[in-house]
Design a protein around this motif. Structure first.
Motif, short mmCIF file in Angstrom:
data_model
loop_
_atom_site.label_atom_id
_atom_site.label_comp_id
_atom_site.label_asym_id
_atom_site.label_seq_id
_atom_site.Cartn_x
_atom_site.Cartn_y
_atom_site.Cartn_z
N GLY A 1 -26.30 94.37 21.02
CA GLY A 1 -26.06 95.77 21.36
C GLY A 1 -24.85 96.32 20.63
O GLY A 1 -23.94 95.59 20.24
N SER A 2 -24.83 97.61 20.43
CA SER A 2 -23.70 98.29 19.82
C SER A 2 -22.69 98.68 20.91
O SER A 2 -23.03 98.67 22.10
CB SER A 2 -24.17 99.54 19.09
OG SER A 2 -24.61 100.51 20.03
N PRO A 3 -21.47 99.05 20.54
CA PRO A 3 -20.53 99.55 21.56
C PRO A 3 -21.08 100.78 22.29
O PRO A 3 -20.83 100.95 23.49
CB PRO A 3 -19.28 99.89 20.74
CG PRO A 3 -19.35 98.95 19.57
CD PRO A 3 -20.81 98.87 19.23
N THR A 4 -21.83 101.61 21.60
CA THR A 4 -22.45 102.77 22.24
C THR A 4 -23.46 102.33 23.29
O THR A 4 -23.51 102.87 24.40
CB THR A 4 -23.14 103.67 21.20
OG1 THR A 4 -22.18 104.10 20.23
CG2 THR A 4 -23.76 104.89 21.85
N ASP A 5 -24.29 101.33 22.95
CA ASP A 5 -25.22 100.76 23.92
C ASP A 5 -24.47 100.27 25.16
O ASP A 5 -24.90 100.49 26.30
CB ASP A 5 -25.98 99.57 23.33
CG ASP A 5 -26.94 99.95 22.23
OD1 ASP A 5 -27.53 101.04 22.30
OD2 ASP A 5 -27.11 99.14 21.29
N CYS A 6 -23.36 99.57 24.91
CA CYS A 6 -22.57 99.01 26.02
C CYS A 6 -22.11 100.10 26.97
O CYS A 6 -22.16 99.94 28.19
CB CYS A 6 -21.38 98.24 25.47
SG CYS A 6 -21.82 96.74 24.57
N MET A 7 -21.65 101.21 26.41
CA MET A 7 -21.18 102.32 27.25
C MET A 7 -22.34 102.97 28.00
O MET A 7 -22.28 103.19 29.20
CB MET A 7 -20.46 103.36 26.39
CG MET A 7 -19.13 102.90 25.82
SD MET A 7 -17.93 102.48 27.12
CE MET A 7 -18.15 100.70 27.24
N PHE A 8 -23.40 103.26 27.29
CA PHE A 8 -24.53 103.97 27.89
C PHE A 8 -25.14 103.17 29.04
O PHE A 8 -25.39 103.69 30.13
CB PHE A 8 -25.59 104.27 26.82
CG PHE A 8 -26.65 105.23 27.26
CD1 PHE A 8 -26.50 106.58 27.04
CD2 PHE A 8 -27.80 104.78 27.91
CE1 PHE A 8 -27.48 107.48 27.46
CE2 PHE A 8 -28.77 105.67 28.33
CZ PHE A 8 -28.61 107.03 28.11
N ILE A 9 -25.36 101.88 28.80
CA ILE A 9 -26.00 101.04 29.81
C ILE A 9 -25.07 100.80 31.00
O ILE A 9 -25.48 100.90 32.16
CB ILE A 9 -26.45 99.71 29.19
CG1 ILE A 9 -27.61 99.96 28.22
CG2 ILE A 9 -26.87 98.70 30.27
CD1 ILE A 9 -28.03 98.74 27.42
N SER A 10 -23.81 100.49 30.72
CA SER A 10 -22.89 100.15 31.82
C SER A 10 -22.56 101.36 32.69
O SER A 10 -22.52 101.24 33.92
CB SER A 10 -21.61 99.54 31.27
OG SER A 10 -20.94 100.44 30.40
N ILE A 11 -22.35 102.51 32.08
CA ILE A 11 -22.02 103.71 32.86
C ILE A 11 -23.12 104.04 33.85
O ILE A 11 -22.87 104.44 34.99
CB ILE A 11 -21.73 104.90 31.92
CG1 ILE A 11 -20.40 104.69 31.19
CG2 ILE A 11 -21.70 106.22 32.70
CD1 ILE A 11 -20.16 105.67 30.06
N HIS A 12 -24.37 103.82 33.44
CA HIS A 12 -25.51 104.21 34.28
C HIS A 12 -26.05 103.08 35.16
O HIS A 12 -26.92 103.33 36.00
CB HIS A 12 -26.64 104.74 33.40
CG HIS A 12 -26.29 106.03 32.70
ND1 HIS A 12 -26.11 107.22 33.37
CD2 HIS A 12 -26.05 106.29 31.40
CE1 HIS A 12 -25.79 108.17 32.52
NE2 HIS A 12 -25.74 107.64 31.31
N ASN A 13 -25.53 101.86 34.99
CA ASN A 13 -26.10 100.76 35.75
C ASN A 13 -25.10 99.88 36.51
O ASN A 13 -25.48 99.21 37.47
CB ASN A 13 -26.92 99.84 34.82
CG ASN A 13 -28.17 100.51 34.30
OD1 ASN A 13 -29.19 100.54 34.98
ND2 ASN A 13 -28.09 101.07 33.09
N LEU A 14 -23.85 99.90 36.13
CA LEU A 14 -22.86 99.05 36.80
C LEU A 14 -22.04 99.78 37.84
O LEU A 14 -21.35 99.14 38.64
CB LEU A 14 -21.91 98.43 35.75
CG LEU A 14 -22.50 97.38 34.82
CD1 LEU A 14 -21.41 96.82 33.92
CD2 LEU A 14 -23.17 96.25 35.60
#
Length: 262
Positions: free
Chosen positions: A67-80
């Protein structure tokens, strides 16, 4: 307790990320979501052609495979985070190497901050400039100046003092010096980087050609008032630049309106 979400484009096991965790853990609850491998210079890329897997490394610490850093932000903000809740601050870094001038557009470090502010979360990208990238790391760079700086800035923001408006983030670059040599902080503009042609052509054992893109030296166009990020680092100052995502060239709108009519 305030919550800070961390990432790093050098990967989940990057020494700069470990330094950031160490510095910030005393002042906030830390959650880390980072790429499983180095994603330097991946830009503001979002993975849309394959599924992504988020694996738990430790408590409140995750990595995303390829994953890219952008993926990390998008996924974590909406799921963690619970619905209706977001981290109070996103910090991306500490990157190994500068992110100044137009390199900001290539930077995975800066792109994580871009993604955060798109979701209305205050964000910082922080990078450690290196004199000799490999030698600095081998010598056990301790990030003392970077850690001291990020704690001071993070505390101000967590006290509801984020100084920028929507879709803007802070881009911090730390000079490669000891804290006692630092002259202070300069608020700077992004400079104009000059690029060379650092590519190497090779042949593999089957005679097929391939190329490696190298690291360009930090060369830039001098700014009239010596107020760009490159100049600040050269003069042993910490550089903090306000960066906005709106790339519209407003001064050219009227010119284009006239041009299209002719």
């Amino acid at each position: 307790m305030k919550q800070i979400l961390l990432t790093n484009d050098d990967g989940f096991d990057a020494i700069g990320l470990k330094a950031l965790i160490q510095a910030l853990s005393p002042i906030a609850k830390i959650t880390v979501v980072a790429p499983a491998k180095n994603k330097s210079a991946c830009g503001h890329s979002l993975t849309l052609d394959r599924p992504l897997r988020m694996a738990k490394v430790d408590d409140d610490f995750y990595k995303i495979d390829d994953g890219s850093p952008t993926d990390c932000m998008f996924i974590s903000i909406h799921n963690l985070f619970k619905e209706g809740y977001k981290p109070d601050l996103v910090i991306s870094g500490i990157n190994i190497g500068a992110n100044m001038g137009e390199d900001i557009t290539y930077s995975g470090t800066a792109s994580a901050a871009m993604e955060a502010v798109l979701h209305n979360i205050p964000a910082i990208a922080i990078s450690q400039v290196c004199k000799d990238r490999c030698q600095d790391i081998k010598n056990g760079w301790d990030f003392a100046l970077a850690k001291d700086t990020i704690v001071k800035i993070a505390k101000k923001i967590l006290n509801n003092q984020f100084p920028l408006g929507e879709r803007k983030f802070l881009n911090i670059n730390i000079p490669p010096i000891e804290p006692k040599e630092c002259k202070g902080i300069k608020i700077t503009k992004a400079g104009y980087r000059e690029y060379g042609n650092d590519t190497s052509r090779h042949l593999n054992p089957r005679g097929e050609e391939y190329y490696w893109i190298g690291l360009h030296p930090l060369i830039w166009k001098s700014s009239e008032n010596k107020d760009c990020d490159f100049e600040a680092i050269k003069d042993n100052y910490i550089s903090i630049s306000p960066i906005k995502l709106d790339m519209t060239s407003y001064e050219d709108i009227s010119i284009l309106n006239q041009w299209i009519k002719n």
